[in-house]
Design an enzyme around this catalytic site. Structure first.
Site, PDB file in Angstrom:
ATOM      1  N   ASP A  48      -2.679  -1.857  -3.258  1.00  0.00           N
ATOM      2  CA  ASP A  48      -3.466  -0.629  -3.386  1.00  0.00           C
ATOM      3  C   ASP A  48      -2.793   0.310  -4.384  1.00  0.00           C
ATOM      4  OD1 ASP A  48      -5.652   1.092  -2.614  1.00  0.00           O
ATOM      5  OD2 ASP A  48      -4.192   2.337  -1.562  1.00  0.00           O
ATOM      6  N   GLU A  93       0.145   2.681 -12.461  1.00  0.00           N
ATOM      7  CA  GLU A  93      -1.238   3.041 -12.127  1.00  0.00           C
ATOM      8  C   GLU A  93      -1.696   4.347 -12.759  1.00  0.00           C
ATOM      9  OE1 GLU A  93      -0.842   3.297  -7.765  1.00  0.00           O
ATOM     10  OE2 GLU A  93      -1.302   5.428  -7.931  1.00  0.00           O
ATOM     11  N   HIS A 115      -5.724   2.592  -5.318  1.00  0.00           N
ATOM     12  CA  HIS A 115      -5.109   3.683  -4.538  1.00  0.00           C
ATOM     13  C   HIS A 115      -6.150   4.413  -3.692  1.00  0.00           C
ATOM     14  CE1 HIS A 115      -1.243   6.247  -4.526  1.00  0.00           C
ATOM     15  NE2 HIS A 115      -1.900   6.434  -3.406  1.00  0.00           N
ATOM     16  N   THR A 140       0.849  -1.202   0.000  1.00  0.00           N
ATOM     17  CA  THR A 140       0.000   0.000   0.000  1.00  0.00           C
ATOM     18  C   THR A 140       0.882   1.248   0.000  1.00  0.00           C
ATOM     19  OG1 THR A 140      -0.167  -0.063   2.418  1.00  0.00           O
ATOM     20  CG2 THR A 140      -1.948  -1.102   1.196  1.00  0.00           C
ATOM     21  N   SER A 141       2.163   1.092  -0.430  1.00  0.00           N
ATOM     22  CA  SER A 141       3.060   2.257  -0.401  1.00  0.00           C
ATOM     23  C   SER A 141       3.102   2.929  -1.774  1.00  0.00           C
ATOM     24  CB  SER A 141       4.441   1.855   0.102  1.00  0.00           C
ATOM     25  OG  SER A 141       5.056   0.931  -0.770  1.00  0.00           O
ATOM     26  N   ARG A 142       3.983   2.481  -2.645  1.00  0.00           N
ATOM     27  CA  ARG A 142       4.019   2.973  -4.019  1.00  0.00           C
ATOM     28  C   ARG A 142       4.290   1.777  -4.925  1.00  0.00           C
ATOM     29  NH1 ARG A 142       1.682   6.704  -2.537  1.00  0.00           N
ATOM     30  NH2 ARG A 142       2.203   8.927  -2.639  1.00  0.00           N
ATOM     31  N   PHE A 147      -5.789   6.242   1.256  1.00  0.00           N
ATOM     32  CA  PHE A 147      -5.932   7.560   1.901  1.00  0.00           C
ATOM     33  C   PHE A 147      -7.382   7.988   2.013  1.00  0.00           C
ATOM     34  CE2 PHE A 147      -7.395  10.324  -1.529  1.00  0.00           C
ATOM     35  CZ  PHE A 147      -7.297   9.451  -2.604  1.00  0.00           C
TER      36      PHE A 147
END
Ligand code: NAI
Length: 332
Positions: free
Chosen positions: A258, A263, A295, A232-234, A298
């Protein structure tokens, strides 16, 4: 002061307008993603406000500088997509939102882990079709499992607390150990040990030249057979092609993402009436043990409120004293 907001979605309008009320900022929303083809929309703006898939490479920065833009205010914590050297050379300040809700991303990571483990995403469809068979839905107790967290900054620390609450043994790898994690009983180990011992490996480090493709064929081979891998970072922290090889061989037992390295061509857009132009991504979707979200780590009310509030503070402080509150500087 005019601020042009790129990649603006309906939630950006709502939260930024609420946060900017009474600030005197003149917000101009553009649905378009920022790139060399759209940068001219910012003609007349003093600041642009950008998100994770906007292009802030040297060419775009040169165009912004030429138009008199003085500030790039990111609505994100990550700034790997900004050419900081070009911004500095052009005299454009860069600001980010360093912390908005580490809970949002940590909790979404847990949502992916639990769904993959107990297959709730598959059970949902089965039950709706009147299929109450349990075959294929077998999970494991989180209690007693070893979870390895790569990167224990704000998000990794919240995640460590939640996983410790499940009764997991938490291992971590980070060049800067967190005292809070150490107090929780998290054991800092070398990456090799983390990979070799973890039932669940989760990535919470930033994307830097050091972490690009950190999870490659060799790292996957060093993991436990049947490991659960969550990112879920990059996206580019993971070599997607290597992960597909790991899924095909069974070395990776479950994959939660994520974020995805390419992306920018997919996420945040509705492609349901068209097609997925990325064959590697389409291959990932064929595995039953892969769960991908677009993504959205957040994406909680609290996080969006905090992002909007900090973005307005960054711009306002820049307007008042020439320095955004949370400036991104070049590393020494
Ligand atoms: P942070 O800066 O608080 O923590 C990052 C940690 O990673 C630091 O402790 C750092 O020392 C560590 N680190 C750096 N290089 C490492 C390496 N090679 N190996 C292990 N650890 C390493 O950042 P925060 O707020 O925890 O966010 C982490 C990342 O999560 C962000 O950089 C961003 O890319 C991503 N993120 C994803 C979101 C989503 O919606 N999925 C939302 C927000 C952030």
């Amino acid at each position: 002061m005019r601020v042009d907001i790129f990649s603006a979605k309906p939630h950006d309008h709502a939260f930024l307008q609420a946060a900017a009320r009474g600030s005197g900022l003149d917000l101009m929303f553009h649905e378009a993603r920022l790139n060399t083809g759209t940068a001219r929309l910012a003609e007349g703006a003093q600041a642009v406000c950008a998100f994770v898939n906007d292009d802030l490479g040297a060419d775009v920065i040169a165009m912004l500088a030429e138009m008199g833009v003085q500030l790039i205010a990111l609505r994100s914590a990550g700034f790997n997509h900004v050419d900081l050297r070009a911004a500095q050379a052009a005299g454009i300040a860069v600001a980010r939102v360093p912390a908005y809700s580490p809970h949002a991303v940590a909790e979404h990571t847990v949502a992916l882990i639990l769904s993959l483990n107990r297959k709730t995403h598959r059970a949902f469809n089965r039950v709706r079709e009147g299929n109450f068979a349990l075959d294929g839905l077998l999970g494991f107790d989180m209690h007693g499992k070893v979870a390895g967290i790569v990167g224990t900054g704000l998000i990794g620390t919240v995640l460590a607390r939640i996983l410790a609450g499940f009764g997991c043994e938490v291992l971590a790898s980070d060049p800067r150990p967190s005292p809070e994690c150490e107090a929780l009983g998290v054991a800092y180990v070398e990456m090799e040990e983390l990979l070799a011992r973890s039932d669940i490996v989760t990535l919470q480090c930033p994307l830097t030249p050091d972490t690009h493709h950190l999870i490659d064929d060799a790292a996957i081979a060093a993991m436990k057979s049947g490991v659960m891998l969550v990112n879920t970072s990059r996206g580019a922290v993971v070599d997607t092609r290597a992960v597909i090889r790991g899924l095909k061989s069974g070395q990776i037992g479950a994959l939660g993402l994520d974020v995805y390295e390419e992306e920018g061509d997919l996420f945040f857009e509705d492609l349901s009436q068209s097609y997925i132009p990325d064959d590697v991504f389409a291959r990932l979707l064929t595995f039953p043990n892969v769960l991908i979200t677009g993504h959205q780590g957040f994406f909680t009310r609290e996080a969006l409120q905090a992002i909007a509030a900090t973005t307005v503070e960054n711009i306002t402080s820049f307007r008042q004293n020439g320095r955004p509150l949370h400036r991104v500087s070049l590393p020494d």
